[in-house]
Design an enzyme around this catalytic site. Structure first.
Site, PDB file in Angstrom:
ATOM      1  N   THR A 312       0.842  -1.190   0.000  1.00  0.00           N
ATOM      2  CA  THR A 312       0.000   0.000   0.000  1.00  0.00           C
ATOM      3  C   THR A 312       0.877   1.239   0.000  1.00  0.00           C
ATOM      4  OG1 THR A 312      -0.045   0.310   2.405  1.00  0.00           O
ATOM      5  CG2 THR A 312      -1.646  -1.240   1.454  1.00  0.00           C
ATOM      6  N   ASP A 313       0.303   2.363  -0.402  1.00  0.00           N
ATOM      7  CA  ASP A 313       0.909   3.643  -0.069  1.00  0.00           C
ATOM      8  C   ASP A 313       0.721   3.835   1.432  1.00  0.00           C
ATOM      9  OD1 ASP A 313       2.127   6.115  -0.295  1.00  0.00           O
ATOM     10  OD2 ASP A 313       0.849   6.825  -1.918  1.00  0.00           O
ATOM     11  N   ALA A 314       1.301   4.885   1.977  1.00  0.00           N
ATOM     12  CA  ALA A 314       1.263   5.076   3.426  1.00  0.00           C
ATOM     13  C   ALA A 314      -0.178   5.124   3.936  1.00  0.00           C
ATOM     14  CB  ALA A 314       1.995   6.359   3.797  1.00  0.00           C
ATOM     15  N   LEU A 315      -0.449   4.344   4.962  1.00  0.00           N
ATOM     16  CA  LEU A 315      -1.809   4.265   5.502  1.00  0.00           C
ATOM     17  C   LEU A 315      -2.127   5.399   6.464  1.00  0.00           C
ATOM     18  CD1 LEU A 315      -2.222   0.416   6.057  1.00  0.00           C
ATOM     19  CD2 LEU A 315      -2.941   1.820   4.108  1.00  0.00           C
TER      20      LEU A 315
END
Length: 557
Positions: A312-315
């Site tokens: 994922t991109d940063a959560l």
């Protein structure tokens, strides 16, 4: 614990780290984790070793491998509790963790030692956002221009030079993963978050640069992360602060945004990052792509056949935190098909939520094992289990070496694009007096003086006024500065150091250079082109809306 680590090292030491990249698999990747990356499956030894490691891991250790957390402090011991408690798959560095090469090499070694003595003893992905240009977390080292400058060279070897040089420095620091390259096609001039981070607006150009850069990272021993699937190049909202909606047809997406990612999949890249964007043409649920089974399992894995690691991109970004709490976001990302969960805002909450979802059967245990297997296979393939510790002395001598700085300057020199040269105001004559103002004035002035030009203290004393801009398209103050500089008969040359779109919003200057970057080598390159020391050879990697300037345009002397 130490014995299990030793057994892992013995087994992994018999393996060769593969850097081969094959073509795309004809069949989609399944949740059994047995499909290939591209057409190249893990070697039998790698697959067998990963299976052995997986069988020896507790449920908590498996769940831990899904998470990549931020590093605390500047010393490894600052992270001892985190590693012992959660057994993360990786950690990510930011500038506050980094002071000098020797310190970072020592920190990396210490973190890996902590991981080796914890749980199953799985080595860490130690990652960083080092795209170069505006996104460069290292406060030292060779600094290359942004990706759009690389696109302006039209040469995949320039992309490979950036990646190979960057990877050499990261490897010396014990950093084995880089969240780069950007595969987004920047077709929206108002894009607030991609812009110069993209190689350009031409899908074919971007699709050429991305695998060249990714392969160079892999060959130098650093895992590349191609981002942001299914595409963040046509947005006018920053997913750090909101949730962008990419409202285009499936056909348009396939024509514009997909080609670089398709090439990355066919090249067998190690890892692909999702975007926190809504793509209604693929998934009408309103969920961001990071949480969408239709996007990850459906398109990326099923249609494109990708079975590498998906992160994922940063959560902690607002784009993914609109409709669910932080624990539920982590669970939904796994259910959507993600293998690694980057920077959850509360690791304890996210880890507990995923662990509970597995224990309750919401996340199938085979689904969890598939992700952990992919992570382990990649760590084995890239040699993390038998990697030598970073040498602080080597790090000091390698990072920011004269050779690396020269490489960055050569790439920057080749990227500068000349778009206006009325009356042949450029190159500056030998005895020309120049006044420099605006963005980068100090660096450009210093470079001009080194090249034998006289820099004056005021425009009234000058034969030519050079105005540096950076984002003037949306900045009335910069626009007024260019207009004021042109109010006399003195010729004005603009050096645009962000996107080249500034030209649509400023009074027509006599000369206009695009460097696509504000790093020092780009400002030096601008001075070298202004004086004729370097003949401009860059070509526009984007169309400029509202003008007749388009892909491939550029003047020379």
């Amino acid at each position: 614990m130490a014995l299990r680590r030793l057994l892992a090292l013995v087994g992994a030491g018999l393996l060769l780290s593969s850097t081969a990249c094959g073509g795309a698999s004809e069949e989609g990747g399944g949740d059994d984790g047995s499909s290939s990356r591209g057409s190249t499956a893990p070697s039998p030894d790698t697959a067998a070793r990963a299976a052995e490691l997986l069988a020896d891991m507790s449920l908590e250790e498996k769940v831990g491998q899904l998470f990549v957390a931020t590093v605390s402090g500047t010393q490894a011991q600052d992270n001892a509790d985190l590693i012992e408690t959660y057994h993360p798959g990786g950690l990510i560095y930011f500038p506050e963790n980094l002071s000098d090469p020797e310190q970072v090499a020592t920190l990396s070694n210490g973190l890996q030692d902590l991981a080796a003595d914890s749980g199953a003893g799985i080595p860490l992905f130690l990652g960083i956002d080092q795209e170069q240009g505006m996104v460069a977390r290292l406060p030292f080292g060779a600094r290359f221009p942004d990706a759009m400058a690389i696109g302006a060279t039209r040469d995949p070897q320039a992309a490979a030079t950036l990646a190979g040089t960057t990877a050499a420095e990261l490897s010396a620091l014990g950093i084995n993963l880089d969240y780069a390259p950007v595969a987004d096609v920047n077709v929206n001039a108002a894009n607030p978050v991609i812009g110069v981070r993209s190689f350009g607006s031409d899908p074919e150009l971007v699709a050429t640069m991305v695998p060249a850069q990714a392969e160079a990272f892999e060959e130098a021993g650093v895992v590349p992360v191609v981002k942001h699937f299914p595409g963040h190049g046509d947005t006018d909202v920053d997913s750090h602060t909101g949730l962008p909606v990419v409202d285009k047809t499936r056909e348009e997406w396939e024509r514009v945004d997909l080609p670089p990612f398709r090439q990355a999949v066919e090249a067998g890249v190690d890892m692909i990052m999702t975007a926190h964007v809504v793509m209604p043409a693929i998934d009408g649920s309103g969920e961001p792509s990071t949480l969408s089974p239709e996007v990850i399992d459906g398109v990326l894995r099923g249609e494109l056949g990708y079975d590498g690691v998906v992160t994922t991109d940063a959560l902690n970004m607002e784009g993914v935190r609109q409709t669910h709490d932080d624990g539920e976001i982590a669970v939904r990302a796994v259910l959507a098909g993600a293998d690694q969960l980057l920077m959850p805002p509360d690791l304890a909450t996210a880890h507990a939520a995923v662990l509970a979802a597995v224990e309750e059967g919401r996340i199938d245990r085979e689904r969890l094992d598939a992700s952990v297997r992919r992570v382990l296979e990649l760590k084995l393939e890239r040699g993390l289990f038998d990697a030598a510790p970073a040498d602080p002395d080597h790090a000091r001598d390698t990072v920011g070496s004269a050779e690396h700085r020269r490489a960055a300057q050569e790439v920057a020199d080749r990227s500068v694009t000349l778009l206006r040269n009325e009356g042949d105001v450029l190159p500056l004559a030998e005895g020309a007096r120049v006044h420099v103002t605006g963005a980068g004035a100090q660096e450009i002035s210093a470079a001009l003086e080194e090249l034998g030009r006289t820099v004056t203290g005021s425009a009234g004393e000058a034969d030519v006024v050079v105005v540096g801009t950076q984002g003037a398209r949306g900045d009335a103050e910069q626009q007024a500065m260019v207009e004021s500089a042109g109010s006399s008969d003195t010729p004005v040359v603009v050096v645009a150091q962000g996107t080249p779109y500034d030209i649509v919003a400023i009074a027509e200057p006599d000369g206009y250079l695009a460097t696509y970057s504000s790093v020092e080598v780009s400002r030096t390159a601008a001075a070298r082109v202004l004086t004729g020391e370097v003949n401009p050879s860059g070509r526009l990697p984007v169309d400029i809306p509202g003008t007749d300037l388009g892909l491939g345009d550029g003047l020379t002397y």
